[in-house]
Design a protein around this motif. Sequence first.
Motif, PDB file in Angstrom:
ATOM      1  N   SER A  87     -18.655  23.878 -88.947  1.00 35.62           N
ATOM      2  CA  SER A  87     -19.985  23.604 -88.398  1.00 35.62           C
ATOM      3  C   SER A  87     -19.867  23.121 -86.958  1.00 35.62           C
ATOM      4  O   SER A  87     -20.150  21.961 -86.646  1.00 35.62           O
ATOM      5  N   TRP A  88     -19.466  24.026 -86.074  1.00 35.61           N
ATOM      6  CA  TRP A  88     -19.291  23.714 -84.664  1.00 35.61           C
ATOM      7  C   TRP A  88     -20.067  24.728 -83.838  1.00 35.61           C
ATOM      8  O   TRP A  88     -20.212  25.883 -84.232  1.00 35.61           O
ATOM      9  N   ALA A  89     -20.569  24.272 -82.690  1.00 35.42           N
ATOM     10  CA  ALA A  89     -21.403  25.151 -81.877  1.00 35.42           C
ATOM     11  C   ALA A  89     -21.255  24.848 -80.397  1.00 35.42           C
ATOM     12  O   ALA A  89     -20.914  23.731 -80.001  1.00 35.42           O
ATOM     13  N   ALA A  90     -21.548  25.871 -79.602  1.00 37.70           N
ATOM     14  CA  ALA A  90     -21.737  25.714 -78.161  1.00 37.70           C
ATOM     15  C   ALA A  90     -23.211  25.390 -77.960  1.00 37.70           C
ATOM     16  O   ALA A  90     -24.080  25.996 -78.605  1.00 37.70           O
ATOM     17  N   HIS A  91     -23.481  24.427 -77.086  1.00 35.67           N
ATOM     18  CA  HIS A  91     -24.851  23.973 -76.855  1.00 35.67           C
ATOM     19  C   HIS A  91     -25.213  24.068 -75.381  1.00 35.67           C
ATOM     20  O   HIS A  91     -24.407  23.743 -74.521  1.00 35.67           O
ATOM     21  N   PHE A  92     -26.440  24.493 -75.145  1.00 35.66           N
ATOM     22  CA  PHE A  92     -27.038  24.455 -73.812  1.00 35.66           C
ATOM     23  C   PHE A  92     -28.516  24.144 -74.002  1.00 35.66           C
ATOM     24  O   PHE A  92     -29.260  24.970 -74.527  1.00 35.66           O
TER      25      PHE A  92
END
Length: 192
Positions: free
Chosen positions: A77-82
């Motif tokens: 459960s990992w993500a790139a965020h912007f």
Amino acid sequence: MNASESAQALFEAESLPFPPMPAALAAALKPQAAGWFATRAMASSPYDIDHFLAEVEARPGPEDYALVGFDGHGSNSWAAHFYLVADGIALFIQLPWGGAYVDPVPARAEIAALFDWAEALQSRLQAAQAAGRIPQGLRLQVAASRFGRAGWRWLDAAKEAAATPWNPSAGMKAALLKELDDVIAGRKLLNA
């Protein structure tokens, strides 16, 4: 190396483009926790996208800010965020990155494509604003996430956000660019 350069280096280390944002916000980024940066103190980690969506809905005119980086939990459960909240826009991008089962090649391509689209979206929104086509108090809210809400809508600062329906995420990228092209050309009028 200043914080903005550190944030950019974080994305470069992952062979990802840096998210498109106004230069003043990029220069104001500061480390918040391991792996992510923001221009102001945050009450929540970026993985909790619903917190950030709710903030814009509760306070239609929050101060401008940007948040970038990588956050998550567990093994997948990992993500790139912007996240970008600025004049006329509240844009939240959250895509899988770094989990044990995420293939980096297609994930990298999806993130890069969405950042390119975000840049085009911001450019068209600025053109519509410059042409006087966006009424005062109107903000475009966009959520592009695989972990939470996805879709888009126009929020009016004078109206209850809960009463404003979301447009579906299917076809969102093309639909939003077309809508802004129509607004710029005067084929569509936005009402506040």
